[in-house]
Design a protein around this motif. Structure first.
Motif, PDB file in Angstrom:
ATOM      1  N   VAL A  89     -38.050  79.560 -20.983  1.00  0.00           N
ATOM      2  CA  VAL A  89     -38.894  78.893 -21.991  1.00  0.00           C
ATOM      3  C   VAL A  89     -40.121  78.281 -21.335  1.00  0.00           C
ATOM      4  CG1 VAL A  89     -38.985  77.111 -23.772  1.00  0.00           C
ATOM      5  CG2 VAL A  89     -36.896  78.405 -23.449  1.00  0.00           C
ATOM      6  N   ASP A  90     -39.933  77.689 -20.170  1.00  0.00           N
ATOM      7  CA  ASP A  90     -41.088  77.122 -19.452  1.00  0.00           C
ATOM      8  C   ASP A  90     -42.144  78.195 -19.214  1.00  0.00           C
ATOM      9  OD1 ASP A  90     -39.820  74.636 -19.192  1.00  0.00           O
ATOM     10  OD2 ASP A  90     -38.928  75.165 -17.263  1.00  0.00           O
ATOM     11  N   ARG A 116     -43.957  78.943 -22.480  1.00  0.00           N
ATOM     12  CA  ARG A 116     -44.799  77.822 -22.909  1.00  0.00           C
ATOM     13  C   ARG A 116     -46.031  77.703 -22.021  1.00  0.00           C
ATOM     14  NH1 ARG A 116     -42.518  73.191 -22.165  1.00  0.00           N
ATOM     15  NH2 ARG A 116     -44.011  72.138 -23.479  1.00  0.00           N
ATOM     16  N   ILE A 144     -41.581  82.120 -28.525  1.00  0.00           N
ATOM     17  CA  ILE A 144     -40.975  80.861 -28.103  1.00  0.00           C
ATOM     18  C   ILE A 144     -39.917  80.407 -29.105  1.00  0.00           C
ATOM     19  CG2 ILE A 144     -41.418  78.399 -27.683  1.00  0.00           C
ATOM     20  CD1 ILE A 144     -44.155  79.368 -26.470  1.00  0.00           C
ATOM     21  N   SER A 145     -40.208  80.529 -30.396  1.00  0.00           N
ATOM     22  CA  SER A 145     -39.173  80.076 -31.329  1.00  0.00           C
ATOM     23  C   SER A 145     -37.997  81.037 -31.338  1.00  0.00           C
ATOM     24  CB  SER A 145     -39.738  79.797 -32.724  1.00  0.00           C
ATOM     25  OG  SER A 145     -40.359  80.944 -33.223  1.00  0.00           O
ATOM     26  N   LEU A 153     -36.895  82.501 -28.756  1.00  0.00           N
ATOM     27  CA  LEU A 153     -36.169  82.163 -27.535  1.00  0.00           C
ATOM     28  C   LEU A 153     -35.331  80.900 -27.701  1.00  0.00           C
ATOM     29  CD1 LEU A 153     -36.599  83.702 -24.914  1.00  0.00           C
ATOM     30  CD2 LEU A 153     -37.934  81.763 -24.139  1.00  0.00           C
ATOM     31  N   GLU A 154     -35.901  79.960 -28.424  1.00  0.00           N
ATOM     32  CA  GLU A 154     -35.203  78.681 -28.539  1.00  0.00           C
ATOM     33  C   GLU A 154     -33.957  78.781 -29.407  1.00  0.00           C
ATOM     34  OE1 GLU A 154     -38.489  76.050 -29.376  1.00  0.00           O
ATOM     35  OE2 GLU A 154     -38.513  75.417 -27.286  1.00  0.00           O
ATOM     36  N   THR A 155     -33.847  79.871 -30.141  1.00  0.00           N
ATOM     37  CA  THR A 155     -32.618  80.047 -30.906  1.00  0.00           C
ATOM     38  C   THR A 155     -31.820  81.243 -30.393  1.00  0.00           C
ATOM     39  OG1 THR A 155     -33.910  81.277 -32.512  1.00  0.00           O
ATOM     40  CG2 THR A 155     -33.456  78.981 -33.022  1.00  0.00           C
TER      41      THR A 155
END
Ligand SMILES: Nc1nc2c(ncn2[C@@H]2O[C@H](COP(=O)(O)OP(=O)(O)O)[C@@H](O)[C@H]2O)c(=O)[nH]1
Ligand SMILES: [Mg+2]
Lengths: 317, 501
Positions: free
Chosen positions: A207-208, A211, A284-285, A287-289
């Protein structure tokens, strides 16, 4: 949510882009520190450049670290001959745009012995075209330090690796006898023939990376974004079916799917994911889920657990 | 994040396949600060790897394919909750899996919706203490585990001591496997009490004790109220979310020069990471060891020319005049300079089988500066008694005090004041291996070989002031060097009069 940006970056009239948040800033600072330290301590550094997202971030950080100077070492691309065509086009464009020195190496055994991912199986193919090829290239250049974009969150044996990872003259990694690495004081003392692999992105997560790509507007290969592409199902993976050399096996059919790639490598060994993510925000979203890790799409990492450690001991990155 | 411990249970079918995962509700961690760095330490089998595995699991840092691999690797080796062996998430080396122990430090990453974390899982075996020291050197906080059935061990003491020496000031005492004591409150309180005493003797004041079960996930991310109604303190994650990250912004400006950038005739900049304080254009600085003075004209970064930089920033500094600066030099604030000299005192942890030999010459690296040094061990910490005993040499894993003697000027701050410019490693020139990690305590005036080691000063202070002084960490670290007598003011002036003659 109020951000506590260091006062120093606020209101700078010359800055057009918003400052990095402290989390990414800390990761960036650490990476730049490592780049400078290696460049100063070693005689012949080189940067492994694999064209993927981590390499793109690594390159961006290298440019930042040595600004206003040029990147003071060459990039090494170990090519297998089976990379996605879009990767190679992207690479050539980047090298031109940023005025970089690129060294490309392909293991001559590939052509001489017709080593392909289809004929030799993923394990042997990787061994010859990646691990052995890398050793050849590092020996030829007599490099005493090689930067890589590996991250500790990628895999369990990587989580154990030092930032300066010591290698014997035959490129072996001895995970049981790594040099202690305290604070940010790195031990760069090696004898002739010995080397280190240096990992400025050790403490970054996937994620880093995304981002940061977004915050810094870093160019990446378009294959990371979803698009309708021809694919074929093989070994439980969706493989891109664009390259002429991909022969369909009995029972296989080509079809169009909206897909993207989470990691990039050799197209016959890299699985696509179904995704509608066409922008960095989407990625990113997503990935976050996400409930699976990024390495799931890679045939070479799935062989067995502990297979990465084995490859690394033998000199794989 | 409080919910009953059962809320996180993974649903699975009889064959152990994951059917449903805890909802992936991991919100974006706010990135208002850098990640908190922590270590877990303690003796073998206290449950360090299990605890981190549990943290990763309950914060949803474990993905499905990793869980499937984990399940496969656990090979039926499941606990009575039907959960996989979490330690396998951490013990990633083949040798570790085979032996069921942790050999080297593993770094893992997780986040909650409040913050992100970097956690170092360190080995418990004494033989691998060096890897524990590695993890401790960069940590903001230490989670010290003890087995509730066993209590404090020598290893607990050793790890607490190393963590303290390395500048960690925040501790969590995790009294683990509390499930195996039937959630015995008295046991928990007794162990916490013992640890607080140990911590006080080390000068540590920030200790949070938590009764927990790493295996069952009680008081880790989710609270354990169902089993331990008597405990109403925070869970481990709650403590971690509130812990502070340290920075060296409040001390004097320090820039260890990593390299000199000269892309063309017109530009000359000094590249490095600010190791303390802050700097802005116009500031006067001194270049050490030469002592030359200059003014800062510009702070250059890729994005913009900045109007200031603070500790932690990787920058390129441009000065207003041609001065001789090279790698290993330090650019510092003119009004707050570090110590320079040829002789220093330090604490070290010996990390290799050969230990530290008296009189041997090593390479010392601190920041970007590497120089020759002669090392003389002075004393070694006895972990049983907590006392420093005279020592001629230090064996592997020993914690010692040493004298350092340099051929050329060395530049340090006391580690207490600056965790970057006060830290160093020793490298054996015969093997090129890192043989010790060290922390500067003071500069010595080694004029003509006269050591000030035995010098004593008598202070006559009001009792309250003396109490405060003795409560400082600096004092705690050197208790055994000091002799304290409480006397009346009259008696004190009598004594001092006779000294003054
Ligand atoms: N009953 C119980 N067992 C635990 C707990 N924590 C760890 N264990 C077990 O203790 C053993 C050692 O754990 P491990 O994490 O490898 O310890 P380490 O050597 O400190 O890393 C394993 O069998 C764990 O399953 C706990 O809270 N309760
Ligand atoms: Mg362990």
């Amino acid at each position: 949510m109020p951000h506590t940006h260091p006062e120093t970056e606020l209101h700078n009239p010359q800055s057009t882009k918003p400052p990095l948040d402290p989390h990414l800033k800390a990761l960036e600072n650490e990476a730049i520190h490592i780049f400078r330290e290696v460049a100063a301590e070693f005689e012949r550094p080189v940067m492994l450049y694999s064209i993927g997202k981590d390499s793109s971030v690594l390159l961006h950080l290298a440019r930042k670290a040595f600004y206003p100077g040029r990147v003071p070492f060459p990039l090494l691309h170990v090519n297998t001959g089976w990379k996605f065509a879009e990767m190679i086009a992207f690479r050539d464009e980047i090298v031109k745009r940023y005025d970089l020195d690129l060294i490309e190496h392909v293991n001559p055994r590939g052509a001489a012995e017709s080593v392909t991912p289809f004929s030799h199986g993923s394990a042997l193919y990787t061994d010859i075209m990646k691990t052995e090829a890398l050793r050849q290239a590092l020996d030829a250049g007599q490099y005493d330090a090689a930067f890589g974009g590996a991250r500790r969150d990628e895999e369990a044996s990587r989580a154990k690796e030092r930032i300066y990872s010591f290698r014997t003259p035959d490129h072996r990694w001895d995970p049981r006898n790594q040099r202690p690495e305290l604070w940010n004081v790195y031990n760069g003392m090696v004898r002739k023939g010995e080397s280190v692999r240096a990992f400025p992105l050790s403490n970054w997560t996937e994620v880093d990376i995304w981002r940061y790509i977004q915050a810094e507007d870093i160019p990446i290969v378009p294959l990371y974004f979803a698009k309708k592409r021809p694919v074929v199902e093989r070994d439980g993976m969706m493989i891109l079916a664009e390259d002429q050399r991909l022969e369909l096996l009995p029972g296989e059919t080509k079809r169009d799917e909206v897909i993207r790639f989470r990691t990039l490598g050799c197209f016959p060994l890299t699985g696509a994911i179904r995704s509608d993510a066409t922008s960095l925000d989407d990625i990113i979203s997503e990935l976050e889920t996400a409930t699976v890790s990024e390495r799931q799409g890679r045939a070479i990492d799935r062989d067995q657990s502990g297979s990465m450690e084995k490859k690394k001991r033998e000199g794989y990155f | 994040m409080t919910a009953p411990a059962t809320a996180n249970a993974v649903q699975e079918d009889a064959a152990g396949h994951v059917l449903a995962f805890p909802a992936a509700d991991t919100a974006r961690a706010t990135r208002d600060s850098r990640p908190l760095r922590l270590i877990t330490c303690g003796s073998v089998d206290d449950g360090k790897s299990t605890l981190i595995g549990r943290l990763l699991w309950d914060t949803k840092a474990v993905k499905e394919d990793q869980a499937a691999t984990l399940r496969r690797d656990s090979n039926g080796k499941q606990n009575d909750l039907g959960l996989p062996d979490f330690a396998l998430l951490l013990d990633g080396l083949q040798a570790e899996r085979e032996q069921g122990i942790t050999i080297d430090v593993a770094y893992r990453y997780f986040s909650t919706d409040k913050r992100s974390f970097i956690v170092a899982d360190t080995p418990g075996h004494e033989q691998y203490t060096r890897n524990m020291a590695t993890g401790a050197s960069t940590a903001d906080l230490a989670v010290l585990l003890v087995d509730a059935r066993v209590g404090l061990l020598e290893q607990t003491r050793r790890h607490a001591t190393i963590a303290t020496l390395m500048g960690i000031k925040q501790f969590v005492l995790a009294v683990n496997k509390i499930d195996l004591t039937d959630y015995d409150r008295a046991r928990f309180e007794q162990i916490s009490h013992e640890f607080r005493e140990l911590a006080l003797s080390l000068g540590v004041r920030q200790v949070t004790a938590i009764p927990l079960s790493a295996l069952k996930g009680e008081n880790v991310v989710y609270d354990g109220r169902a089993s331990m109604p008597w405990y109403d303190g925070p869970t481990l994650v709650e403590v971690l979310e509130l812990a502070t990250t340290r920075s060296a912004q409040t001390v004097g400006f320090r820039l260890p020069v990593q390299r000199v950038s000269r892309p063309g005739e017109s530009f000359r900049g000094y590249q490095g990471t600010v190791a303390g304080g802050s700097v802005k254009p116009g500031d006067s600085v001194v270049i050490l060891p030469s002592g030359m003075v200059a003014n800062v004209t510009k702070i250059v970064t890729f994005d913009l020319v900045r109007n200031a930089a603070v500790a932690g920033d990787a920058i390129t500094l441009v000065l207003d005049r041609q001065v001789d600066v090279s790698r290993g030099d330090m650019i510092v604030a003119i009004d707050s300079q570090p110590l320079t000299g040829l002789a220093f005192d330090a604490h070290i942890v010996a990390l290799q089988p050969d230990g530290i030999q008296p009189g041997k010459r090593y390479w010392l690296k601190s920041g970007s500066r590497r120089q020759r040094v002669q090392v003389q061990p002075a004393s070694q910490l006895d972990l049983q008694t907590g006392k420093w005993e005279h020592a001629e040499q230090l064996s592997m894993n020993a914690i010692g005090k040493i004298h350092l003697v340099f051929d050329e000027q060395a530049i340090f701050d006391p580690y207490e004041q600056n965790r970057t410019t006060g830290a160093f490693i020793l490298i054996d020139p015969d093997t090129n291996n890192t043989v010790a990690g060290g922390m500067i305590t003071a500069k010595r005036s080694a004029l003509g070989g006269i050591h000030t080691e035995d010098a004593r000063v008598i202070l006559s202070l009001p009792a309250d002031l003396a109490d405060q002084l003795m409560a400082t960490e600096l004092f705690a670290g050197r208790r055994e060097d000091a002799e304290v007598r409480r006397v009346s003011a009259g008696k004190a002036s009598e004594i001092i009069d006779t000294i003054d003659g």
